[in-house]
Design an enzyme around this catalytic site. Sequence first.
Site: not given
Ligand code: AQP
Length: 330
Positions: A195, A198, A112
Amino acid sequence: IRRVLSGIQPTAGSFHLGNYLGALRQWVRMQDDREAFYCVVDLHAITVEQDPKQLRENTRVSVAQLLALGIDPERSTLFVQSHVPEHAQLAWVLQCMTGMGEAGRMTQFKDKAARQAADHVSVGLYTYPMLMAADVLLYQADEVPVGEDQRQHLELTRDLAQRFNSRYGKTFRVPEAYIPKETAKIYDLQDPTSKMSKSVPSGVIELLEDPKRSAKKIRSAVTDTGREIVYDPEHKAGVSNLLSIYSALSGKPVETLVAEYDGKGYGDLKGDLAQVLVDFVTPVQERVRGYLDDKAELDKILRRGAERAREVAAPTLAKAYAKVGFMPPA
Ligand code: AQP
């Protein structure tokens, strides 16, 4: 009875299919035979800049989605992280027990941070995993259902629990990650080697978008030039991702799907999966609207949730503070 805790960020718009299959689906199932604590982690959300009005709205919509997906506030404790001040209070102690190098090795931070100019990378983004450790340890959780991308943070949580226990005496339960293999990582539909996320949205299915749009994304998902429908994540990442999603949503094992689609083409697979997805999200969206229309009920659920959460979190924090040597208030 085993205790479970997990959290999710109040994402703008809606949760995505990776969040649901990787984590939230397990949250719903684990309510059946475990004591569950689930929270919308708004403190984590401000590690990147947020518009205050939007953040409030996103938090509300996130709670509505959790309810619509099947989190039952009668059986689980559902709350908003900032309503329970103990999270931030314990996080400070854990930050003071984490090495700079140790925190700097977190791949999520590195990824990030690399995507932003240095001035825009907050210290909060760096200390995010210690706040997450506090979320888990406050509730003495045995298991934490998350996606594969959170495994390293869970390892850090375990290390911090063990470090605290060995320095000050047994205080925290050492939790385990709960990551079912089949849906540990759902991939982007346009780039099936990354993966679904968002932060880098290209082929992301949002649970609250128009289902027709989701269906179109499935039909235009990147596959390969071959024709055969086989599960082979290494050589056929796109098709394999679609099969994983299809299997999780339909409950049919991947092998069954592969046998069913023997001799058929990618178009058939995509068309059918699009329909399965539309059938799944349509009633969820209706229920979300229902929860958002009843503000009083949603507030009541969250008030009760925060109360129940604090009943567990406050004594854990008090115990930890005493062990550290903070003078108890008279
Ligand atoms: N692609 C994915 N496959 C499986 N699990 C996923 N999770 C996120 N993306 C995938 C799981 O969703 C839960 C909540 O996520 P979060 O609120 O912690 O957000 P995050 O991980 O920040 O969500 P994103 O979309 O993956 O955002 P970025 O890319 O910004 O990090 C967690 O249990 C996560 O593992």
